[in-house]
Scaffold this motif. Structure first.
Motif: not given
Length: 305
Positions: A112-130
């Motif tokens: 949609r624009d030049d913002k990260p991920f096209g300016g969309k609300v993005v929810v990432l997720g993970d467990d750093f310890r895995q």
């Protein structure tokens, strides 16, 4: 979607509710915030994503659910893998690009624009310890540099945490929190095998078509032989004709296989092998017997892990 979101919100924890409110506020205000949800296994990351997905869809918005693997994508509504949704090549390197043409419907959906991920609300997720990223012949510094929080996008990311284990909470609150009677202790019964099955699966024939009945029960066995014995005994209790299917075992024909090996390792010998990761030669099932698939056969027809 309205009924689904009400069911999800009825089971949500206080910790998850805080995350839910923050993300939904960003969606409502179209603020284009990027979130990272950090929590170990069992804290309800997938459950929260499903709840957010239902809430956003109920408002008529579009949700793109993307997972790192095919199996993980099956846990999300209309889930897709990152390689499929974003056109990522399988082997990614510094000059890799996404195979999305500029005028395609996929580009219109994502960009949609030049913002990260096209300016969309993005929810990432993970467990750093895995698991750490795999970098061949790399130093500690190289591996750390390849982690997600070393990405240039990490500066735009708001990190939120989940710490409470949902599985333990449901175990303590639900009917699974039961005490094993004294006569069920190993060695105290004349037929512990039969008593164990009757204890875990009471009134089996009356409940065999109830999905929740099997989802709430399981027997952990130490060996494949124990698993086969349990399955065979339970199968014998079910009504109907038993169908028997046999595997087709043979030696791989390649440059490392000689005719002598093919004669030594006969089909009859291969059929007797019992080890982890190798399916049993004989499969016995009946109509109505519950089956758990361990691979994706036909996802469109529901035959999937």
């Amino acid at each position: 979607m309205g009924r689904e979101i009400q069911q999800c919100l009825a089971s949500i924890t206080d910790e998850q509710r805080k995350v839910y409110d923050v993300v939904m506020d960003a969606v409502t205000n179209d603020s284009g915030v990027m979130f990272f949800l950090y929590g170990h296994g069992g804290t309800g990351k997938t459950f929260l994503w499903k709840t957010l997905s239902a809430a956003v869809r109920s408002n008529g918005e579009i949700v793109i659910n993307v997972a790192s693997s095919g199996i993980a994508s099956l846990l999300l509504p209309d889930g897709r893998t990152a390689h499929s949704r974003f056109g990522l090549p399988i082997n990614v390197h510094e000059s890799s690009t996404c195979s999305i043409s500029q005028q395609s419907p996929q580009a219109e959906l994502l960009i949609r624009d030049d913002k990260p991920f096209g300016g969309k609300v993005v929810v990432l997720g993970d467990d750093f310890r895995q698991i750490l990223p795999v970098v061949l012949k790399a130093s500690r510094q190289d591996i750390v540099h390849a982690t997600i929080n070393s990405s240039a996008l990490w500066n735009f990311c708001r990190v939120m945490k989940l710490t409470k284990n949902m599985r333990l909470q449901s175990y303590n609150d639900g009917e699974a929190s039961i005490e094993i009677p004294d006569d069920m202790l190993i060695g105290d019964s004349e037929d512990p095998f039969r008593d164990l099955l009757e204890f875990v699966y009471p009134d089996l024939l009356s409940n065999m078509y109830d999905r929740d009945y099997f989802q709430r029960r399981a027997i952990l066995a130490p060996t494949n032989e124990c698993v086969e014995s349990l399955n065979d005994h339970l199968m014998s209790l079910l009504p109907g004709e038993e169908k028997v299917y046999m595997s087709s075992d043979s030696m791989c024909r390649d440059e490392h296989t000689t005719e002598d090996n093919a004669e030594i390792y006969s089909t009859e010998f291969l059929n007797t092998i019992r080890c982890s990761g190798v399916l049993s030669h004989v499969l016995r099932i009946k109509v109505g017997a519950p089956v758990m698939l361990i691979r994706n056969i036909d996802q469109a027809r529901g035959l999937c892990n």
